[in-house]
Write an enzyme that holds these catalytic residues in place. Structure first.
Site, mmCIF file in Angstrom:
data_model
loop_
_atom_site.group_PDB
_atom_site.id
_atom_site.type_symbol
_atom_site.label_atom_id
_atom_site.label_comp_id
_atom_site.label_asym_id
_atom_site.label_seq_id
_atom_site.Cartn_x
_atom_site.Cartn_y
_atom_site.Cartn_z
ATOM 1 N N HIS A 58 38.916 37.456 40.038
ATOM 2 C CA HIS A 58 40.039 37.997 39.284
ATOM 3 C C HIS A 58 41.368 37.466 39.807
ATOM 4 O O HIS A 58 42.270 37.124 39.023
ATOM 5 C CB HIS A 58 40.003 39.526 39.358
ATOM 6 C CG HIS A 58 41.070 40.204 38.564
ATOM 7 N ND1 HIS A 58 41.919 41.131 39.100
ATOM 8 C CD2 HIS A 58 41.446 40.069 37.261
ATOM 9 C CE1 HIS A 58 42.760 41.556 38.187
ATOM 10 N NE2 HIS A 58 42.491 40.933 37.048
ATOM 11 N N GLU B 232 41.792 33.933 38.567
ATOM 12 C CA GLU B 232 42.190 33.913 37.155
ATOM 13 C C GLU B 232 43.708 34.046 37.033
ATOM 14 O O GLU B 232 44.359 33.325 36.266
ATOM 15 C CB GLU B 232 41.485 35.031 36.402
ATOM 16 C CG GLU B 232 41.929 35.184 34.951
ATOM 17 C CD GLU B 232 42.190 36.623 34.572
ATOM 18 O OE1 GLU B 232 43.315 36.917 34.117
ATOM 19 O OE2 GLU B 232 41.264 37.451 34.732
ATOM 20 N N HIS B 233 44.288 34.963 37.790
ATOM 21 C CA HIS B 233 45.749 35.140 37.756
ATOM 22 C C HIS B 233 46.472 33.899 38.269
ATOM 23 O O HIS B 233 47.473 33.459 37.693
ATOM 24 C CB HIS B 233 46.145 36.353 38.610
ATOM 25 C CG HIS B 233 46.016 37.658 37.899
ATOM 26 N ND1 HIS B 233 47.089 38.458 37.600
ATOM 27 C CD2 HIS B 233 44.922 38.321 37.422
ATOM 28 C CE1 HIS B 233 46.678 39.547 36.973
ATOM 29 N NE2 HIS B 233 45.362 39.495 36.862
ATOM 30 N N GLU C 153 48.095 46.512 38.800
ATOM 31 C CA GLU C 153 47.072 46.610 37.754
ATOM 32 C C GLU C 153 45.982 47.595 38.152
ATOM 33 O O GLU C 153 45.541 48.427 37.351
ATOM 34 C CB GLU C 153 46.483 45.223 37.493
ATOM 35 C CG GLU C 153 45.467 45.165 36.376
ATOM 36 C CD GLU C 153 44.909 43.772 36.168
ATOM 37 O OE1 GLU C 153 44.031 43.625 35.291
ATOM 38 O OE2 GLU C 153 45.332 42.830 36.871
#
Length: 446
Positions: free
Chosen positions: A66, A69-70, A146
């Site tokens: 994750h 991905e950012h 998040e």
């Protein structure tokens, strides 16, 4: 007829569905390209898939999928983060990414005239990201926000806890996709770079595109873009073998199930709230299980809409909840099913009992033909409406290639749904009703 998506021929190039305009090629490096040409639109959706998700992380790299991905949006050797952001904005397009348990997807939707730009930006991102320490420091804070946002949402925290409890909180597939605050804080840039080097390789890449696209032209542009980013694409290379079954114990009927609903001790997540959010269920079907179409029909009848049994019984007739539904999640070698309702705390015990009873009754007495007709109509209609969207079709091609390994046309898929019989639904309902194992409540302490 279904078409086997094999890797036997490294030069494979075939038309999968002439009527629907679907074509598949294996390009140099083992890169896969699947397109669906639709000249009735003037746009295209492009997706770049890597078959790596949170379940593929090494323990020391937890959360890195994750985070990576950012970071791919934070700049490359040729583009700054602002360059990436403005590339799509200035043509009225959109781009984003999704990290899941079994894959990562980067995608863009643009006018067909802007497809070369979208392809260039996305190939640049996945081949030559900067992956700088300062970018990680900044994005780490964004990801922590998040995670905090999800923790404040009783629906998010309840579902993630339910999923972990069913699949195993200490197993790779049971870990949260985004990691935890602790694991994200512990990640260093070398961890992220190692994860990138291990998984972002030509033989892992699948590209899907749907809309006003030319397969041959896109093939040439894709190969050129990947090579421009520094990837070596060898002739004769084949794609990575698809994910194999690794957790048969997580299948329906495995060791995890077999509890009476009343005997399941709730996992209570205490939150100051006016309602209790209830998640009840257990192990279900994998994404490739032969009964997956029967499960779709079952879920529609049980809790898939306003005419469903759960909605009619718990909301319409008794007024015990505003929101109530059934759900399922499927992976290559595991799956789960669940029932959800939110109600005032004093009604929790009654609602839990009714949730379990409704599925048990379906397993004992079956469903009628009117329910079967409504379910088939609901599934067929939503499926057809989804095909109006190039993004939905792009996602379907990716799932077919990465998970199923067999291409099935729309008509064939719909015929399989139509072939589901009432007895198939009753039998599956009985199996699910005997597989309850987990209950998660999010709300005030009693």
């Amino acid at each position: 007829m279904p078409v086997d998506l094999s890797f036997d021929d490294p030069r494979s190039d075939e038309v999968l569905d002439a009527a629907a305009g679907v074509r598949r090629s294996i390009l140099p490096g083992g890169v896969r390209l699947v397109t669906q040409t639709d000249r009735s639109v003037r746009s295209a959706t492009l997706g770049m898939w890597l078959p790596v998700g949170s379940r593929d992380e090494r323990p020391e790299h937890a959360g890195s999928t994750h985070v990576l991905e950012h970071l791919l949006f934070k700049g490359t050797a040729r583009r700054s983060a602002m360059d990436i952001a403005t590339a799509f904005d200035e043509v009225g397009g959109e781009s984003n990414a999704v990290t899941a348990k079994e894959h990562t997807l980067y995608y863009g939707r643009v006018r067909s005239a802007d497809l070369p730009m979208a392809l260039d930006v996305l190939t640049d991102m996945i081949t030559a990201p900067s992956l700088e320490e300062d970018a990680l420091a900044t994005e780490r804070e964004v990801i922590l926000e998040e995670l905090a946002m999800a923790e404040d949402d009783p629906g998010d925290v309840g579902y993630e806890t339910f999923l972990a409890d069913v699949l195993g909180p200490d197993t790779p597939i049971g870990r949260p996709v985004g990691g935890t605050a602790e694991s994200v804080n512990a990640l260093g840039i070398e961890d992220v770079r190692a994860h990138f080097s291990e998984h972002y390789r030509p033989e892992n890449l699948l590209v899907t595109a749907v809309g006003d696209v030319d397969h041959e032209q896109l093939s040439e542009q894709l190969v050129a873009g990947l090579r421009r980013g520094g990837w070596v694409l060898e002739d004769g290379a084949v794609p990575t073998v698809r994910r194999r079954e690794a957790h048969p114990e997580m299948m329906l009927g495995g060791a995890a199930g077999g509890h009476e609903v009343a005997a399941i001790r709730p996992h209570l997540l205490a939150r100051p709230a006016e309602q209790t959010h209830i998640y009840l269920g257990g192990t279900g079907l994998s994404a490739v299980h032969e009964d997956r179409h029967a499960l779709s029909v079952l879920m529609s009848i049980l809790g898939g809409g306003m005419s469903s049994r759960l909605f009619q019984n718990i909301r319409e007739q008794r007024g015990l909840a505003y929101t109530v539904y059934s759900f399922s999640a499927a992976y290559r070698d595991a799956g789960l099913f669940g029932l959800y309702a939110a109600c005032r705390p004093a009604r929790t015990a009654q609602v839990v009992e009714l949730l379990g009873e409704e599925l048990a009754t379906m397993g004992e007495r079956g469903v009628d033909q009117a329910e079967m007709r409504r379910a088939r109509g609901q599934i067929t209609g939503s499926f057809a409406l989804g095909l109006e969207d190039t993004s939905s079709r792009m996602g379907r091609l990716g799932t077919v290639e990465l998970v199923h390994g067999t291409y099935t046309g729309v008509d064939e898929t719909l015929s399989r749904i139509a072939a589901v019989e009432a007895e198939d639904v009753r039998r599956l309902a009985a199996q699910l009703a005997s597989s309850f194992s987990t209950r998660v409540d999010v709300g005030p302490e009693s």
